[in-house]
Scaffold this motif. Structure first.
Motif, PDB file in Angstrom:
ATOM      1  N   ARG A   1      57.745  88.658  18.194  1.00 32.23           N
ATOM      2  CA  ARG A   1      58.406  88.460  19.487  1.00 32.23           C
ATOM      3  C   ARG A   1      57.409  88.147  20.606  1.00 32.23           C
ATOM      4  O   ARG A   1      57.805  87.971  21.759  1.00 32.23           O
ATOM      5  N   HIS A   2      56.109  88.055  20.272  1.00 28.28           N
ATOM      6  CA  HIS A   2      55.104  87.574  21.218  1.00 28.28           C
ATOM      7  C   HIS A   2      54.794  86.091  20.999  1.00 28.28           C
ATOM      8  O   HIS A   2      54.229  85.445  21.885  1.00 28.28           O
TER       9      HIS A   2
ATOM     10  N   ASN B   1      52.462  91.732  30.263  1.00 30.78           N
ATOM     11  CA  ASN B   1      53.426  91.743  29.172  1.00 30.78           C
ATOM     12  C   ASN B   1      53.880  90.321  28.844  1.00 30.78           C
ATOM     13  O   ASN B   1      53.669  89.378  29.621  1.00 30.78           O
TER      14      ASN B   1
ATOM     15  N   GLY C   1      64.614  86.336  17.208  1.00 32.23           N
ATOM     16  CA  GLY C   1      65.331  87.600  17.343  1.00 32.23           C
ATOM     17  C   GLY C   1      66.656  87.600  16.621  1.00 32.23           C
ATOM     18  O   GLY C   1      67.590  88.302  17.026  1.00 32.23           O
TER      19      GLY C   1
ATOM     20  N   ARG D   1      55.903  82.960  23.550  1.00 33.08           N
ATOM     21  CA  ARG D   1      56.314  83.537  24.831  1.00 33.08           C
ATOM     22  C   ARG D   1      55.196  83.395  25.859  1.00 33.08           C
ATOM     23  O   ARG D   1      54.020  83.425  25.521  1.00 33.08           O
TER      24      ARG D   1
ATOM     25  N   GLU E   1      56.958  87.673  28.173  1.00 39.71           N
ATOM     26  CA  GLU E   1      58.358  87.508  28.521  1.00 39.71           C
ATOM     27  C   GLU E   1      59.222  87.567  27.267  1.00 39.71           C
ATOM     28  O   GLU E   1      58.757  87.279  26.164  1.00 39.71           O
ATOM     29  N   SER E   2      60.484  87.918  27.428  1.00 38.84           N
ATOM     30  CA  SER E   2      61.381  88.036  26.282  1.00 38.84           C
ATOM     31  C   SER E   2      61.891  86.693  25.764  1.00 38.84           C
ATOM     32  O   SER E   2      61.878  86.454  24.560  1.00 38.84           O
TER      33      SER E   2
ATOM     34  N   ASN F   1      69.076  89.927  22.235  1.00 45.74           N
ATOM     35  CA  ASN F   1      67.955  89.005  22.206  1.00 45.74           C
ATOM     36  C   ASN F   1      68.339  87.569  21.868  1.00 45.74           C
ATOM     37  O   ASN F   1      67.939  86.638  22.544  1.00 45.74           O
TER      38      ASN F   1
END
Length: 405
Positions: free
Chosen positions: A307-308, A317, A232, A311, A319-320, A8
Motif C-alpha cells: 500500500r506504499h 506518511n 486494496g 503512492r 497517501e492512501s 480502500n
C-alpha cells in the motif's frame, strides 16, 4: 462475498481526476443523439440477454460484485414490485437492436443468475454454470422465500402468483441511439455516476473495443494478486480499475514515445493497436506481463508494504489513494537490471531514495500532483526519478523512450 474493500478499493485514483475524459463536447452533439425511455418487463429483459441483444459477457461475470445478501434483497424488491433504478443502454452502431450496458450490469446479471432460462452453452454461463442457481437468503419481508430458487417459483403452486408478479414487473430502461462517437458515451458514462463512485473509462472501453487483447487484459488483471493488493482489493474489481491499471502499465512501458498529451486517446489507441496486431504481439506481450508482475512484486518488497507502492510521500506518511503517475516511474525502474541488482546488493535503498526525492525535488512533486498527463509532467517525473537513482548507484538507469514536447 463482496469483492471490494469498501474503505480502500472505492477510493478514487488520486492522479488525473479531470483527465479521464479529454474532450469538450459541443451542445449540438447532445441534440443529435436520441434518448428515450421504455418500460421492459423482467422477462423481456431476460429474453434480450438470452438472445444476445444485451451483452453480459463472461469477462464481466468474473467481476460479479454483489454479495448473496444484496442479490437476494434486489430479487425481493422486484418480487414486491418496488421501483427499481433504471437500466441505461446504448445501441451498438454496427448492429441495430443490440445494446451496450452503461449502467445496471449488476442488476441484469442478478436477474439472469436467478431467473434466466438459458441453454447450457450460452456464453453468459461460461463461469456461472459451475455453481448452483441463485438461492435467496436474508429476506426481511418475503421471509417465506428464504432458501428458494426461481425453479421453486415454477414448481410450487403457492408461488405461482409471485412468479407472475416477478416476471411482469417493469424496469425503466433508458436507451441511447444515434450517439455521435465514443467520447459522447464516455461523457454520459461519467455523468451517470457523478457524486457516487468515480468510474474508470476502462469499463466502457472493454465493451467498446472487444478483441483478443481486451480479453487478455481482463483475464490477466483478474489473475494478478499483486495488482489487487496494490489497489486494496481482495478479488477482481467489478469496475475494472485493475484492468485500467494494467493497460496503463503496458501503454507507458511500450508506446510512451508516441504519447501526444491526450491520455484517454493514448490508452484507446494502445487498446486498438494490440487488438489489431495480437497475432504478432501476443508472445512479446506475455513476456512483458511476466516482467511487469515481477517488477510489482519487487516494488512491494523494496517498499515493505504494497500500500506504499504507487503512492505519493508527503514527508511523514504515504497517501492512501493510488497515484498512477508515481507507479509509472516506479515500475519503469523496477524493470531495470542495474536498479534491481543495486537493491539486492544493498547499494540502493529504493524506499529511502523515493522518500528523499519526494521531499526535496519540488518539480517531481508537482509532476505527480493534480493534472499529470501533460508531456512536460511526464518527462519531468521520469527524468527526476532516473537522476535520483543514477546518483546513488553510479550506473545508467534505462527508462522508456519519452515523448517529445
Amino acid at each position: 462475498m463482496n469483492n471490494v474493500d469498501e474503505d480502500n478499493a472505492l477510493v478514487n485514483f488520486e492522479d488525473d481526476q479531470a483527465d479521464d475524459l479529454d474532450t469538450s463536447l459541443a451542445v449540438d452533439r447532445f441534440r443529435d443523439a436520441v434518448l428515450y425511455g421504455t418500460d421492459w418487463t423482467v422477462r423481456t429483459l431476460l429474453q434480450q440477454i438470452e438472445q444476445g441483444n444485451i451483452d453480459l459477457s463472461p469477462d464481466f461475470q468474473r467481476r460479479d460484485a454483489w454479495s448473496l445478501r444484496n442479490k437476494s434483497r434486489f430479487i425481493e424488491s422486484v418480487a414486491l414490485q418496488l421501483p427499481i433504478p433504471q437500466i441505461v443502454l446504448a445501441e451498438r452502431k454496427e448492429q441495430r437492436g443490440t445494446y451496450i450496458v452503461l449502467d445496471g450490469k449488476q442488476r441484469l446479471l442478478t436477474l439472469a443468475q436467478f431467473a434466466g432460462d438459458f441453454p447450457d452453452d450460452h456464453p453468459l454461463w461460461d463461469e456461472s454454470r459451475k455453481v448452483a442457481s441463485l438461492r435467496l437468503s436474508g429476506l426481511r419481508v418475503l421471509t417465506d422465500l428464504n432458501g428458494k430458487t426461481y425453479n421453486d417459483f415454477t414448481s410450487l403452486p403457492d408461488l405461482a402468483q409471485m412468479r407472475t408478479q416477478f416476471d411482469n414487473h417493469t424496469i425503466r430502461s433508458a436507451l441511447i441511439r444515434n450517439w455521435p462517437d465514443e467520447d459522447y458515451l464516455y461523457e454520459v458514462f461519467i455523468r451517470l455516476n457523478t457524486g457516487s463512485v468515480r468510474l474508470s473509462p476502462q469499463e466502457l472501453r472493454q465493451a467498446m473495443k472487444p478483441g483478443p487483447f481486451t480479453a487478455f487484459l481482463s483475464i490477466k488483471s483478474a489473475e494478478s494478486v499483486t495488482i489487487q493488493k496494490i489497489l486494496g482489493l481482495s478479488a477482481p474489481d467489478f469496475r475494472m480499475r485493475d484492468v485500467d491499471l494494467l493497460l496503463r502499465l503496458i501503454a507507458f512501458s511500450t508506446r510512451l514515445s508516441v504519447y501526444r498529451g491526450n491520455l484517454k486517446q493514448f490508452l484507446d489507441e494502445t487498446h486498438e493497436f494490440y487488438n489489431a496486431n495480437w497475432g504478432v504481439e501476443q508472445k512479446g506481450m506475455e513476456g512483458l506481463l511476466k516482467r511487469l508482475e515481477d517488477g510489482l512484486i519487487f516494488l512491494c518488497a523494496a517498499f515493505g508494504n504494497e500500500r506504499h507502492v504507487g503512492r505519493r510521500y508527503k514527508g511523514d506518511n504515504f497517501e492512501s489513494p493510488l497515484n498512477r503517475a508515481v507507479l509509472d516511474v516506479q515500475i519503469a525502474s523496477a524493470l531495470d537490471e542495474n536498479v534491481r541488482r543495486a537493491v539486492e546488493e544493498g547499494r540502493l535503498d529504493l524506499l529511502g531514495t523515493f522518500q528523499k526525492m519526494s521531499i526535496n525535488d519540488q518539480e517531481f512533486a508537482q509532476a505527480v500532483a493534480g493534472t499529470t498527463k501533460s508531456i512536460t509532467a511526464i518527462r519531468t517525473r521520469y527524468n527526476s526519478w532516473r537522476a535520483a537513482l543514477e546518483g546513488v548507484i553510479g550506473q545508467p538507469v534505462q527508462m522508456p523512450e519519452l515523448p517529445n514536447g
